[in-house]
Motif scaffolding. Structure first.
Motif, mmCIF file in Angstrom:
data_model
loop_
_atom_site.group_PDB
_atom_site.id
_atom_site.type_symbol
_atom_site.label_atom_id
_atom_site.label_comp_id
_atom_site.label_asym_id
_atom_site.label_seq_id
_atom_site.Cartn_x
_atom_site.Cartn_y
_atom_site.Cartn_z
ATOM 1 N N ASP A 26 -3.535 -40.153 -41.274
ATOM 2 C CA ASP A 26 -3.588 -40.162 -39.818
ATOM 3 C C ASP A 26 -4.155 -38.689 -39.513
ATOM 4 O O ASP A 26 -3.553 -37.633 -39.715
ATOM 5 N N ASN A 27 -5.411 -38.612 -38.927
ATOM 6 C CA ASN A 27 -5.980 -37.444 -38.841
ATOM 7 C C ASN A 27 -5.934 -36.854 -37.480
ATOM 8 O O ASN A 27 -6.505 -35.719 -36.911
ATOM 9 N N SER A 28 -5.040 -37.469 -36.548
ATOM 10 C CA SER A 28 -4.797 -36.914 -35.105
ATOM 11 C C SER A 28 -3.848 -35.883 -35.049
ATOM 12 O O SER A 28 -3.462 -35.549 -34.002
ATOM 13 N N LYS A 29 -3.443 -35.469 -36.027
ATOM 14 C CA LYS A 29 -2.131 -34.425 -35.904
ATOM 15 C C LYS A 29 -2.873 -33.045 -36.468
ATOM 16 O O LYS A 29 -3.689 -32.912 -37.301
ATOM 17 N N PHE A 46 -0.924 -46.725 -28.347
ATOM 18 C CA PHE A 46 -1.870 -47.606 -28.592
ATOM 19 C C PHE A 46 -2.901 -47.154 -29.570
ATOM 20 O O PHE A 46 -3.246 -46.032 -29.707
ATOM 21 N N GLU A 47 -3.210 -48.085 -30.679
ATOM 22 C CA GLU A 47 -4.149 -47.651 -31.711
ATOM 23 C C GLU A 47 -5.543 -47.882 -31.328
ATOM 24 O O GLU A 47 -5.978 -48.964 -31.118
ATOM 25 N N PHE A 48 -6.265 -46.675 -31.096
ATOM 26 C CA PHE A 48 -7.786 -46.850 -30.795
ATOM 27 C C PHE A 48 -8.481 -47.171 -32.154
ATOM 28 O O PHE A 48 -9.326 -48.141 -31.889
ATOM 29 N N LEU A 49 -8.165 -46.760 -33.165
ATOM 30 C CA LEU A 49 -8.797 -47.078 -34.625
ATOM 31 C C LEU A 49 -7.773 -47.964 -35.348
ATOM 32 O O LEU A 49 -6.982 -47.333 -35.584
ATOM 33 N N THR A 50 -8.555 -49.069 -35.683
ATOM 34 C CA THR A 50 -7.480 -49.902 -36.727
ATOM 35 C C THR A 50 -8.212 -50.158 -38.105
ATOM 36 O O THR A 50 -7.673 -51.035 -38.837
ATOM 37 N N GLN A 51 -9.164 -49.360 -38.337
ATOM 38 C CA GLN A 51 -9.888 -49.551 -39.565
ATOM 39 C C GLN A 51 -9.039 -48.629 -40.653
ATOM 40 O O GLN A 51 -8.447 -47.686 -40.216
ATOM 41 N N THR A 68 -18.440 -38.432 -22.416
ATOM 42 C CA THR A 68 -17.751 -39.871 -22.282
ATOM 43 C C THR A 68 -16.220 -39.439 -22.427
ATOM 44 O O THR A 68 -15.833 -38.970 -23.301
ATOM 45 N N ILE A 69 -15.745 -40.255 -21.560
ATOM 46 C CA ILE A 69 -14.217 -40.013 -21.396
ATOM 47 C C ILE A 69 -13.809 -41.534 -21.889
ATOM 48 O O ILE A 69 -14.098 -42.763 -21.340
ATOM 49 N N ILE A 70 -12.828 -41.419 -22.704
ATOM 50 C CA ILE A 70 -11.985 -42.631 -23.327
ATOM 51 C C ILE A 70 -10.837 -42.791 -22.700
ATOM 52 O O ILE A 70 -9.908 -41.631 -22.771
ATOM 53 N N ILE A 71 -10.603 -43.996 -22.165
ATOM 54 C CA ILE A 71 -9.147 -44.142 -21.525
ATOM 55 C C ILE A 71 -8.665 -45.155 -22.282
ATOM 56 O O ILE A 71 -8.920 -46.304 -22.829
ATOM 57 N N ALA A 98 -5.648 -37.562 -25.709
ATOM 58 C CA ALA A 98 -5.159 -36.195 -25.588
ATOM 59 C C ALA A 98 -5.738 -35.350 -26.743
ATOM 60 O O ALA A 98 -6.481 -35.930 -27.623
ATOM 61 N N LYS A 99 -5.888 -34.088 -26.496
ATOM 62 C CA LYS A 99 -6.617 -33.247 -27.247
ATOM 63 C C LYS A 99 -6.303 -33.217 -28.890
ATOM 64 O O LYS A 99 -6.790 -33.292 -29.672
ATOM 65 N N GLU A 100 -4.984 -33.177 -28.974
ATOM 66 C CA GLU A 100 -4.338 -33.178 -30.178
ATOM 67 C C GLU A 100 -3.762 -34.611 -31.080
ATOM 68 O O GLU A 100 -4.393 -34.896 -32.017
ATOM 69 N N ASP A 101 -3.467 -35.595 -30.304
ATOM 70 C CA ASP A 101 -3.219 -36.936 -30.752
ATOM 71 C C ASP A 101 -4.263 -38.057 -30.460
ATOM 72 O O ASP A 101 -3.940 -39.281 -30.736
ATOM 73 N N GLY A 102 -5.526 -37.514 -29.814
ATOM 74 C CA GLY A 102 -6.259 -38.868 -29.193
ATOM 75 C C GLY A 102 -7.292 -39.437 -30.313
ATOM 76 O O GLY A 102 -7.891 -40.185 -29.869
ATOM 77 N N LEU A 103 -7.272 -38.821 -31.489
ATOM 78 C CA LEU A 103 -8.225 -39.533 -32.228
ATOM 79 C C LEU A 103 -8.013 -41.175 -32.558
ATOM 80 O O LEU A 103 -8.926 -42.049 -32.485
ATOM 81 N N THR A 104 -6.899 -41.377 -33.147
ATOM 82 C CA THR A 104 -6.583 -42.763 -33.738
ATOM 83 C C THR A 104 -5.513 -43.390 -32.655
ATOM 84 O O THR A 104 -5.560 -44.527 -32.976
ATOM 85 N N ARG A 105 -4.717 -42.751 -32.264
ATOM 86 C CA ARG A 105 -3.806 -43.455 -31.123
ATOM 87 C C ARG A 105 -3.496 -42.491 -30.068
ATOM 88 O O ARG A 105 -3.915 -41.410 -29.825
ATOM 89 N N CYS A 106 -3.177 -43.242 -29.025
ATOM 90 C CA CYS A 106 -2.736 -42.755 -27.755
ATOM 91 C C CYS A 106 -1.450 -41.846 -27.690
ATOM 92 O O CYS A 106 -0.415 -42.536 -28.380
#
Length: 76
Positions: A73-76, A56-61, A31-34, A43-51
């Motif tokens: 922030d776990n995306s770093k 843009f914030e993918f997760l707002t919880q 599954t590809i998230i756009i 992106a591989k490094e920054d893609g978990l919570t924001r673009c």
């Protein structure tokens, strides 16, 4: 002489022999998230919570501490 079964073929045979539930063979998928804001892929490094490209914030919880995730922030 028959060639020996690969490990995947042996695992498939074992799964078919088990009597738990019906075994359905299907192709693996990805599954590809756009980003809905800029259209880029995550992106591989920054893609978990924001673009990584537009912010843009993918997760707002609110994230909480767990075994592998921390409340920051776990995306770093």
């Amino acid at each position: 002489m028959e060639k020996p079964l690969s490990i995947v073929e042996r695992m498939e045979q074992l799964a078919l022999q088990q009597k738990r539930e019906k075994f359905t063979k299907k192709e693996a998928g990805v599954t590809i998230i756009i980003c809905p804001n800029c259209g880029s892929g995550r992106a591989k490094e920054d893609g978990l919570t924001r673009c990584a490209y537009c912010g843009f914030e993918f997760l707002t919880q609110k994230l909480s501490n767990g075994i592998h995730l921390k409340d920051h922030d776990n995306s770093k």
